[in-house]
Write a protein that holds these residues in place. Structure first.
Motif: not given
Ligand SMILES: Nc1ncnc2c1ncn2[C@@H]1O[C@H](COP(=O)(O)OP(=O)(O)OP(=O)(O)O)[C@@H](O)[C@H]1O
Ligand SMILES: Nc1ncnc2c1ncn2[C@@H]1O[C@H](COP(=O)(O)OP(=O)(O)OP(=O)(O)O)[C@@H](O)[C@H]1O
Ligand SMILES: [Mg+2]
Ligand SMILES: [Mg+2]
Lengths: 322, 455, 486, 265, 265
Positions: B269-278, C209, C467-468, C471, C475
């Protein structure tokens, strides 16, 4: 990794055109590769200069204002202890409007009264009521006030603040009024109205020009060289009765101008091939003199160029800021 | 015992659909009207998109096409020995000492000679010597010097050159400059334009296709007519190579892992959110990152396409990952089941069946990502690529480390320049950029059409 | 031997290993593939992996550390007195490298022999001139100790280089032999090779990451610096943004944040419906011909440099909105406005929504549509109630992508919405966004160590956090909503 | 094949609902339906039988123009529903399909809740005035689909999470919910156990009272049980069409006989 | 329900292929399989019967770990294939599935050509040395799937463009092509006409010689015809398991009896 063989320059976008003219001529006439000249702003350029000594740092920072103490400290911290300061000339700042519009003859006071947030009316500070230039000064055309001035990221704005607004603030007596109201360093002088009469431009002069095209009633702030390249579209206003030109600026008659500099990392001299030659070439009479291509392009040549040439040739390091 | 008997077996109500098929009933009419509205909305949406495209492209084309043409003046230059090689010993080092300023008089006299030939005088047009020289691009002297240094033996001969005309003269033949505007213009006078007309009549001035725009490097503000986008094309090409070779495989690989293999837990989940955040990180921040990591930490050179490519790769990745994941998700599970059922491994089922079906979406993501990377300027600002670069980078792989410019950077630089002649060059560069983009997309579009199917 | 050649040899070993591994697997099963655990090519792949991956890893590590090692040993040869005042070791080392490179160049050109080089002395020969012949320019004359260092650099470099070549090739061979020996019918070659592929997949997803970590760290340091110069409270809660050259600036994020959200909102307000309708039309109604033309055409919109959009906003859309909407409605006379930037940005975002959604919609199985048509639904009802919900997860992804792009856009806002930070509800007023200010403060003429410049980092980090948050919210909503379906 | 005891019902002459003449269907170059002419009567159950791949589904799909959605399919011939050509330009396929409902061979529930699956048709056709009425329709349809007991506690669960047979019954319920005049059922009981099959057959019988039902089936027994008319297809041809009783007891065509006695496939 | 004449075959004691003990399956909170223990013998056809939704497919999918692919499914209990637990950590589900093939309830051909559909399994398992051998395998499998004649001229056509029954047979052919040791068939004949059904049943009979087959079916007759062992499921429970003959003629559990005589559903 192979060693770097080209000079790298970064910094002010005002100096960029001049530097690229020099770089181009340098590459044509010397066996060294053409230096890479980057824009990116004076602050960023000086920051890059001060990142340290070594190949993957730049050699020269162009700057449209003098280096600041904080930059020097940062440099020292990173081992860049010796910096050469080279003044290449002056940049005039002009006020221009659409060529089909009326002529303007300004004074700093007019500008202050037109775009400041608070002005003095009948001895009291009030919110700026002026709608047209004629409201400001009956001799000016009755045209809506709309000014495109450089955004706060631009060094030009600093000069504008100082030489126009502050001067106007003093002249109209607003400075005194602010002081009386407890604002000792006249911060209020710099406060501009926010009703759209003055519009900050964060982009460059081409953006200002495009905005003038979209708003023919407006007045824009430009660099002299930019104006000179577009005399068929713009009509320039006088300031205190003086028409801006390289002559009037070099004599100091025209008030709104500023010096341009570049800063050389001395440690790179003798290491980066062509660096010394480049800076010598830059300040040579051929280039930076009154008949050189820079002047032709709109740079106001420095009357003290000879002294600069000598300092550059001898590698004189800049003295601490006073 | 059964549901059916439990429900009332009463005769069903007469259907409300009775009536002629040829007469559309009111409700159907309403629904059809809404159908038509919906359809029209769709068509309208496409219309808006296409109209916007047409407006933008025609304005780019109308502004940019002139950049591919340039005005040239052909002159016979006498390479005067007394000026170029005073000692007459053809020592290349001595010849090099004569700077481009020393060549200007040669051009000036060539110009005078040409005027004599076609029977006009400078006085007729009220022109000074300097005005005459100014009609020729400042690039001419450099061109001359290059020629002499390359062929020292030609000193003393008369050589015909086709020099670039000054930007304003060029503008006159492209309609950008008129007699009226020249009146006001401090950089050109009507006399010069009249002379240009005379030269044209005399056959030594012509406007034709300009390969130099593609092959020459950027030029300073003093000579917009000589500015080309050669370095930028190569720089962009190098960067796109890096981006394509890194972003597509990494992006697809990451999406496959996340969508097909990763366990569902907080970490993914973290990675997913992280990617959309990027994806939402402003591109300039990637520049900050690139400066910190690739230049200051890894010691890669400034202004190099490799750094640009890496930064753009990082910036493009989220776009590719998000679109790839979305299209992987849309592959029906029955396909995966079928593959697993015949004993394919998860990996095989993904690579043999799911990935080909997801290909259209992946390619779309790649197209959009690359388009973005190709047109991006801001992140390049901080890694030294938004610069005035005149040296061509060498061939790969060394060339990846040489300073270079990029097409969007060139566009950005051109639009900042004072001389109006740069406007057409900026649009010209945009045209090239779009052609670039079209070429890259072409393969993707063909592939996409091959992979598209419904099931 | 160059890096390229070594890599080529390693690849060759790997390729031969692949072939031999395959062959061995086949012969170990007596030609009957069925006796093997995996397909023969998987056995080949394991050999390939073992031959190539460790060798390349070693090579990269070696290449990374070799210069560091050599520099540290060569720097020892340069006495501190040889380092000019104000210069640094790294610069002298640059000279060393340049001289070494030049000597190599001369060697290649045949002007010098190895012997000549070892005999050459900086105080006797004019090294600078000699090197200039080889096309290597030096900034200054060469000192003897530096020259000696350069020679040592060359020597060590070539010795270590040889060592590396030997080590890498040996490792590659060893890996190949090792895995070759392991081949037996029961060897789970597919699992090994798939594990390797999976490792690659995982590593790839780690890139994201690492990027985030990198971004946070590259912003964090300067942000901390900023907050030492400027109170955090003012930054977060001050409602004015007014940087000044002489200090005393107001640097409140609120107006910028408002502008960001407002512009993005308006952009999405136009882009999402238009994009979605375009996608629907393309995938459901359009003829294949129209689709094959219109889709790539619309995609071009994503590739037009934003500066073009900016100019479009500035010259065309801005004045038009002002003359036909803002002024008649009495909403202001500014040609740059949130509306202008939003609309123009929406044009750019259309393909983000349309193309991606089109692919997703196209992937909805035909049986779903048939089911709906069979019940007498119109096409649009089918789309609205069956196809779109089925495609929803992908569409949300596309919209999020568009939103992200809207938040991160600079040029269009600069030219379309202006540079004035304002808190206003009127969409026809000029405003600006966080991203714009990050760019302008970072590339401005203010000194770097001042809050006016450093604020860019704080803005970047704040935007990142905001934005985090958005997001995470997205989600969460998608998850909650999606539970109904699937 | 000995469970064939066609229900001998009084054979009244009924109105003709569907009149199909010289129908042809091509999939690209494949001629899937060749020259088929069939009359489908109102208030009658017509069974289509024939070996797999003979074109039953294809022909069925012609009757509510579902073949329109297959790009490569081309339909020719005249199809008159109540005397009106359904392929007429003026005919709205939407209205047609509301009249002529369909249950597909492969169950295809929407990726929505069970409730929404069934409520979908009534909603788009506006058959319910309010939520309560809709609830009623949904319940009634699910009962008729013989699936109410199994799903009444999980109406909010997704329809795709049902077992194969449940999905099939859900699709039947979904089709019945819109109350079509003609119901086309493509192997509605293929995944159903005998009990559920019996319930669906009961439903078909009940529908026959007011509507016309066309059912494709592979089970001779089922055809014999539920239908009054039977059409036998073979390789795209309509080989024989007539009273169910007659077809099963006394087929005219040797191919029909071979098929029902299990000799050709 | 009177066509039940279980083939009385000599009942030898065969090796046990699958030993399932105390199996439980949950879908989220729904307990779909409760405490099921079954022994599946080698070289035997085992039929799973039971009303729709009782858990037959679910249990079948446990046997080759296809339930792994459903996120919300949770499996417990011991499943021993040839004495080895298939849910063991060390077991590679891929290898397992190569051994235990499956035909799904809903036909799911790959969106590829018919040839590739069948050739896929042999290719990934390396069952063919060359193209000719592969061609042979494909032809043989399609013949076994009783579909060769219909598709031999269109092997390059997409598998998704087949009729329902053809797709089903294609899937059977695809599963057979990999020569699994155990073949799980979830209603393989639901869309097939009697002849095709007979052919598939013949195939099952043939497979039984060397492999073990598990078949889910709703047709009591089919179960009786092809299977030696029958398991009756009801509401997730295994109600009765035994010789097919005994189950159909002499069920022990009243529920079994009700079901085969058509009283509960
Ligand atoms: N993916 C799923 N998610 C949730 N519940 C499910 C899922 N699949 C099946 N079920 C439920 O589990 C129970 C058993 O389903 P299963 O598919 O095993 O039935 P079945 O015996 O195969 O029935 P049929 O003969 O209708 O195919 C049913 O109540 C069904 O609704
Ligand atoms: N979409 C399609 N594209 C091409 N050919 C098709 C398509 N659908 C069906 N066919 C072919 O048309 C013929 C008739 O198919 P149809 O589906 O009508 O058979 P069917 O009688 O319903 O068979 P089944 O009992 O197996 O469902 C078959 O040969 C089939 O392969
Ligand atoms: Mg069919
Ligand atoms: Mg089932």
């Amino acid at each position: 990794a192979a060693a770097r063989d080209n000079v790298q320059v970064a910094g002010s976008s005002t100096v960029l055109p001049y530097a690229s003219i020099v770089a181009e001529a340098f590459g044509e006439n010397f066996d060294f590769p053409t230096p890479v000249v980057e824009g990116g702003g004076s602050g960023a350029g000086r920051k890059k200069l001060c990142e340290g000594v070594g190949e993957n740092t730049i050699d020269i920072a162009n700057s449209s204002s003098r280096i600041k103490q904080s930059d020097i400290d940062l440099c020292a911290q990173n081992g860049v202890t010796e910096i050469m300061e080279v003044r290449i000339g002056y940049d005039g700042i002009v006020f221009a409007s659409d060529i089909n519009g009326p002529d303007f003859a300004f004074t700093p006071a007019d500008w202050y009264n037109a775009i400041a947030e608070k002005i003095v009316v009948d001895g009291a500070l009030v919110a700026n009521p002026n709608m047209t230039w004629a409201d400001v000064n009956p001799e000016l055309p009755a045209q809506k006030i709309m000014a495109f001035i450089p955004g706060t990221k631009h060094g030009t704005r600093e000069v504008f603040d100082e030489k126009v607004l502050e001067a106007g603030c003093e002249a109209t007596g607003a400075a005194e009024a602010f002081a009386a109201a407890g604002d000792a360093d006249h911060k209020g002088c710099m406060a501009l109205r926010t009703d759209g009469a003055s519009v900050d431009i964060d982009g460059d002069y081409t953006e200002t020009l495009s905005r003038l095209a979209a708003n023919p009633e407006a007045i824009g702030v430009f660099g002299l060289s930019f104006y000179e390249a577009n005399t068929d579209k713009l009509i320039v206003a006088t300031m205190d009765g003086i028409v801006p030109s390289t002559e009037s600026i070099s004599t100091g008659e025209y008030p709104v101008s500023r010096p341009l500099y570049f800063y050389v990392k001395k440690a790179h001299l003798g290491v980066i091939p062509g660096l010394q030659e480049y800076i010598d070439f830059f300040v040579s009479d051929e280039i930076a003199g009154p008949d050189g291509p820079l002047a032709q392009y709109g740079l106001v040549s420095d009357p003290e160029l000879a002294a600069t040439q000598e300092a550059v040739a001898n590698g004189v390091v800049m003295a601490p800021l006073n | 015992m059964t549901d059916a008997t439990a429900s009332s077996p009463a005769a069903p109500k007469p259907s409300r659909h009775r009536g002629s098929l040829l007469e559309v009933d009111a409700r159907t009419r309403r629904r059809n009207a809404s159908e038509r509205r919906f359809r029209r909305l769709g068509l309208g949406a496409i219309g808006i998109g296409v109209a916007a495209l047409i407006i933008l492209v025609t304005s780019i084309l109308s502004q940019g096409l002139p950049a591919f043409q340039q005005t040239f003046i052909a002159l016979d230059v006498y390479l005067d020995e007394t000026k170029l090689d005073k000692n007459g010993n053809r020592d290349i080092e001595e010849i090099k000492k004569v700077s481009t300023f020393g060549y200007t008089p040669l051009i000036n006299s060539a110009m005078s000679a040409k005027m004599e030939e076609i029977g006009v005088t400078a006085e007729e047009f009220g022109l000074s010597d300097r005005d005459l020289t100014d009609m020729i691009s400042k690039e001419a002297a450099a061109e001359l010097r290059r020629h002499v240094i390359a062929n020292p033996d030609s000193i003393g001969e008369t050589v015909t050159f086709e020099f670039l005309a000054n930007g304003r003269i060029d503008g006159y033949f492209k309609g950008r400059v008129t007699m009226e505007s020249a009146q006001l213009d401090s950089n050109v006078s009507p006399g010069q334009l009249q002379l240009a007309d005379a030269l044209k009549e005399g056959g030594s001035l012509s406007t034709h296709w300009n390969w130099g725009f593609f092959t020459m490097a950027d030029a300073s503000e003093n000579r917009p007519e000589a500015a080309g986008i050669g370095v930028a094309i190569i720089g962009s090409m190098y960067m796109m190579m890096v981006v394509l070779c890194l972003a597509l495989p990494i992006g697809v690989a990451a999406s496959i892992y996340l969508e097909e293999f990763a366990p569902q837990n907080w970490f993914t989940d973290l990675i997913e959110v992280n990617i959309s955040n990027l994806a939402a990180v402003p591109s300039i921040v990637f520049g900050i990152l690139g400066l910190a990591i690739f230049i200051n930490y890894a010691g890669l050179p400034q202004s190099a396409p490799i750094v640009g490519g890496l930064v753009l790769t990082l910036m493009t990745l989220p776009t590719i990952i998000i679109s790839t994941r979305a299209s992987l998700k849309s592959v029906p599970p029955s396909i995966r089941d079928a593959a697993l059922g015949v004993g394919a491994s998860k990996m095989q089922s993904v690579f043999h069946h799911v990935l080909p079906l997801a290909m259209p979406g992946i390619l779309t993501g790649t197209i959009i990502g690359l388009a973005q990377a190709l047109g991006e300027t801001a992140p390049l600002m901080l890694i030294g690529m938004v610069a005035f670069v005149r040296e061509f980078p060498s061939a790969p792989p060394e060339g990846f480390f040489d300073p270079a410019s990029a097409l969007p950077v060139q566009v950005y630089n051109f639009t900042q320049r004072a001389d109006p002649a740069f406007v057409e060059r900026a649009s010209g560069a945009i045209i090239v950029l779009l052609i670039f983009l079209l070429c890259m997309n072409f393969i993707a579009i063909i592939l996409r059409r091959r992979f598209e199917r419904r099931w | 031997m160059s890096v390229g050649l070594v890599s080529l040899i390693v690849l060759l070993i790997a390729a031969v290993g692949y072939m031999m591994g395959r062959r061995k697997a086949l012969s170990s099963a007596g030609g009957d593939i069925r006796k093997l655990h995996s397909l023969p090519s998987y056995y080949g792949q394991t050999v390939l992996l073992f031959a190539a991956v460790p060798a390349f890893l070693l090579m990269f590590v070696w290449l990374f550390f070799q210069p560091i090692y050599i520099e540290s040993s060569v720097t020892g040869m340069i006495s501190p007195s040889d380092i000019a005042e104000g210069s640094s070791e790294s610069l002298v080392m640059a000279d060393v490298r340049r001289i070494a490179g030049g000597l190599d160049q001369l060697l290649v050109q045949g002007d010098l022999s190895e012997d000549d080089i070892s005999r050459m002395r900086a105080d006797e020969t004019n090294v600078r001139e000699r090197l200039a012949q080889a096309g290597v320019a030096l900034g200054s004359d060469v000192q003897q100790s530096v020259f000696e260092a350069a020679k040592a650099y060359r020597g060590q470099n070539s010795a270590l280089w040889m060592a590396m070549v030997v080590a890498v090739l040996a490792l590659s061979l060893a890996g190949a032999v090792f895995s070759y020996m392991k081949i037996a019918p029961s060897y789970r070659a597919r699992n090994v090779s798939e594990a390797a592929i999976k490792a690659i997949l995982i590593l790839s997803s780690m890139v994201a990451i690492l990027t985030t970590v990198g971004i946070v760290f590259s912003l964090l340091f300067e942000t901390a610096h900023f907050f030492r110069l400027y109170p955090a409270k003012d930054f977060f809660f001050n409602a004015t943004w007014n940087p000044q050259f002489r200090g005393g600036s107001d640097l409140g994020i609120l107006p910028l944040l408002w502008g960001t959200l407002y512009v993005s909102f308006i952009a999405l307000l136009f882009a999402v419906p238009i994009g979605l309708f375009a996608a629907i039309y393309l995938s459901e109604y359009a003829s294949p011909r129209l689709r094959s033309i219109a889709k790539p055409a619309i995609e071009i919109l994503a590739g037009i440099p934003t500066i073009v959009y900016g100019l479009f906003a500035l010259i065309t859309v801005g004045p038009m909105l002002r003359d036909y909407f803002a002024q008649p409605l009495g909403l202001g006379a500014s040609s740059s406005s949130v509306m202008t930037a939003g609309i123009v940005m929406a044009i750019m975002l259309i393909p983000f929504v349309s193309s991606l959604s089109d692919d997703i919609i196209n992937a909805v199985p035909q049986a779903m549509r048939d089911g709906s048509f069979g019940l007498g639904a119109t096409h649009s009802e089918t789309i609205k109630q069956v196809v779109l919900p089925a495609a929803l997860p992908g569409i949300v992804g596309a919209v999020l992508l568009a939103a992200s792009r809207a938040i991160g856009e600079t040029m269009i806002v600069v030219m379309g919405a202006g540079a004035a930070a304002k808190l206003s509800l009127n969409p026809f007023e000029a405003m600006t966004t966080i991203t714009v200010k990050i760019v302008s403060q970072l590339t401005g003429d203010t000194e770097f160590a001042s809050p006016e410049t450093l604020v860019a980092f704080a803005l970047g980090l704040s935007l990142f956090v905001i934005t985090l948050g958005l997001n995470v919210l997205a989600l969460y909503i998608v998850r909650k909503y999606r539970e109904q379906y699937e | 094949m000995n469970d064939m005891r066609p229900v001998e019902r009084a054979v009244e002459t009924k109105e003709i609902k569907f009149e199909c003449r010289d129908c042809q269907v091509w999939y690209g170059d494949t001629h899937a339906i060749k020259d088929v002419s069939v009359d489908i009567q109102d208030k009658t159950v017509t069974a289509f039988i024939g070996p797999s791949g003979c074109g039953k589904s294809t022909f069925l799909r012609c009757l509510n123009r579902m073949n329109d959605t297959i790009d490569i399919a081309r339909v020719e011939g005249s199809f008159l529903l109540d005397g009106e050509s359904i392929y007429d330009k003026r005919v709205d396929p939407v209205q047609l399909r509301a009249k002529v409902g369909m249950v597909f061979q492969k169950p295809n529930p929407f990726p929505k809740s069970i409730y929404d699956n069934v409520a979908y048709g009534p909603r788009i056709h506006g058959l319910a005035k309010n939520k309560a009425e809709l609830d009623e329709i949904v319940e009634k349809s699910l009962r008729r689909g013989a699936i109410w007991n199994e799903v009444k506690d999980r109406l909010d669960a997704p329809g795709t999470g049902l077992s194969g047979g449940q999905q099939q019954r859900l699709c039947i319920a979904r089709a019945v919910a819109t109350e079509p005049e003609v119901l086309l059922m493509d192997e509605p009981c293929s995944a159903l156990d005998p009990i559920a099959t019996a319930q669906v057959e009961e439903l078909i019988d009940e529908l026959r009272e007011s509507y016309s039902v066309v059912i494709v089936t592979h089970s001779m027994q089922q055809a014999a049980r539920v239908s009054q008319k039977t059409a036998f297809f073979h390789l795209g041809n309509l080989v024989e069409f007539g009273e169910t009783g007659q077809i099963f007891t006394n087929p005219k065509d040797p191919r029909t006989e071979s098929y029902i006695t299990g000799r050709i496939g």
